[in-house]
Design an enzyme around this catalytic site. Structure first.
Site, PDB file in Angstrom:
ATOM      1  CD  GLU A 244     -16.153  -2.103  37.303  1.00 14.54           C
ATOM      2  OE1 GLU A 244     -16.612  -3.024  36.451  1.00 14.54           O
ATOM      3  OE2 GLU A 244     -16.793  -1.558  38.178  1.00 14.54           O
ATOM      4  NE  ARG A 245     -14.047  -6.146  41.602  1.00 17.74           N
ATOM      5  CZ  ARG A 245     -14.724  -7.158  41.907  1.00 17.74           C
ATOM      6  NH1 ARG A 245     -14.211  -8.192  41.851  1.00 17.74           N
ATOM      7  NH2 ARG A 245     -16.209  -7.308  41.777  1.00 17.74           N
TER       8      ARG A 245
END
Ligand SMILES: Cc1cc2nc3c(=O)[nH]c(=O)nc-3n(C[C@H](O)[C@H](O)[C@H](O)COP(=O)(O)OP(=O)(O)OC[C@H]3O[C@@H](n4cnc5c(N)ncnc54)[C@H](O)[C@@H]3O)c2cc1C
Length: 381
Positions: A244-245
């Site tokens: 996600e990051r």
């Protein structure tokens, strides 16, 4: 330079396909999605047909089995679509709600939920944050209690992207309150399950995708919907956060570069005091400073991708990249809105949009402080 990994003929060809999709099919619909406040599901279907929704996933489930560099190319192009909300909604599908299922899910679950998501037939959401716990993930209270072969789920999640569009959620719930970090599980919850409902929230930016609060009142799902091992949900979610990051770093930095290019065009045409804005030295200095930061941000996420591909633990570098890329995008948006002057403050201006959209990057998916807190611990403070 990053050319060795990211600029093979295969990458160039894939980039052309992705860029064509963005130019011809996505950007023309960007304002339509703003008006709807969500992504039309037909977009997912189309992206599924083009093979964009399962780039890193196994071909058994309809994926392409490619490495992270192709994901980066796709999101470098999607990041230029002039609608950060849409890019975010798509990235939830590809890199936030599905990595755990691909990595840890049973074959039956992957057949039932991952394969249709890769085909774009089902939309997904990741449900972690709660009204009482965001950065402190271990503080969540949504509870799944076992009743025979079912989980019975009660609780609430907030600020969930794709809340209204999702067909299923990757939910993080407490399954054993006495087990500490071993008391959480990731559970797939179909959104047509009785007892589930959502309310939409009104955001200051990222208008092209929907965000909502979710409510679970005695929602029943099979225990077989647990992703991976019961009790390993916290650890699996921490791993899923890395994807996600990293995707946030790629798409936001691509968006910053696109904004930089658009603002440069504007500054070359906008005449004041008898000459184009871009001919003023102070303006040129700003552009150089911005591009330096953007380049550094890009090199940082390239370095993360290299570590991921090498099979190394990239958590530390990804945390630094998330912090740096988020701050870079805010700085670029702030300079660009200033360079546009009054027009920058209009909602239709790319800088105005970026100004509110980029603010999210330092909050969502682990805030700046969460990254710094983690890094300080890693560094032994
Ligand atoms: C548009 C949008 C979309 C989102 N999409 C999703 C989604 O799809 N799924 C999902 O699960 N969540 C989603 N989120 C939630 C997001 O991940 C959280 O908002 C974020 O993790 C912060 O949590 P919080 O809002 O509870 O703030 P809090 O955790 O209450 O933080 C408040 C402040 O404290 C700071 N802080 C944190 N740790 C420390 C520390 N150690 N020391 C000092 N200060 C600290 C924070 O950075 C922040 O400034 C979304 C949020 C938004 C706004």
């Amino acid at each position: 330079m990053a050319n060795d990994l990211f600029a093979t003929p295969e990458h160039e060809s894939f980039r052309r396909t992705a860029r064509q999709f963005v130019e011809q099919e996505l950007r023309p619909r960007a304002r339509e999605f703003d008006a709807m406040g969500r992504i039309d599901k037909s977009l997912y279907k189309r992206m599924g047909e083009l093979g964009f929704l399962g780039l890193r996933y196994d071909s058994r489930w309809g994926g392409s089995g490619l490495d992270w560099t192709f994901t980066a190319v796709l999101f470098e192009e999607l990041g230029r679509c002039d609608n950060a909300g849409v890019t975010m909604g798509i990235s939830v599908q590809t890199d936030m709600a599905t990595p755990s299922l691909h990595r840890f899910g049973s074959d039956a679950l992957r057949e039932q939920y991952l394969a249709p998501a890769i085909r774009g037939e089902q939309v997904t959401a990741i449900a972690v944050t709660e009204p009482g716990a965001g950065s402190d993930v271990a503080g969540i209270k949504t509870r799944a209690v076992r009743d025979g072969d079912d989980w019975v789920i009660n609780g609430s999640k907030i600020y969930i992207t794709n809340a209204a569009t999702a067909d299923w959620l990757c939910l993080l719930a407490v399954t054993d309150p006495s087990a500490g970090y071993g008391g959480f599980s990731q559970i797939i919850v179909p959104t047509d399950a009785p007892g589930f409902r959502y309310e939409l929230l009104d955001k200051i930016g990222n208008w092209g995708s929907d965000t909502g609060q979710l409510y679970f009142e005695d929602v029943r799902v099979p225990v077989a919907n647990t992703i991976g091992e019961i009790g390993r949900g916290f650890q699996q979610q921490m791993a899923q956060f890395q994807d996600e990051r990293l995707i946030a770093c790629v798409s936001t930095t691509a968006g910053s570069l696109h904004l930089w290019e658009e603002t440069r065009k504007w500054a070359e045409q906008r005449v004041l005091f008898g000459k184009p804005l871009a001919k003023m030295q102070v303006t040129q200095f700003k552009f150089v400073e911005m591009l330096t930061q953007i380049t550094a941000a890009r090199e940082l996420y390239y370095a993360c991708i290299r570590q991921v591909i090498a099979g190394e633990d990239a958590t530390q570098l990804i945390s630094m990249a998330k912090l740096f890329c988020g701050r870079t995008s805010r700085m670029v948006a702030d300079h660009c809105i200033q360079l546009y002057g009054g027009y920058g403050y209009m909602k239709e201006s790319p800088a105005g949009r970026a100004f509110v959209d980029s603010r999210l990057v330092s909050i969502g998916g682990g805030s700046d402080e969460t990254m710094i807190h983690y890094l300080a611990k890693q560094l032994g403070f």
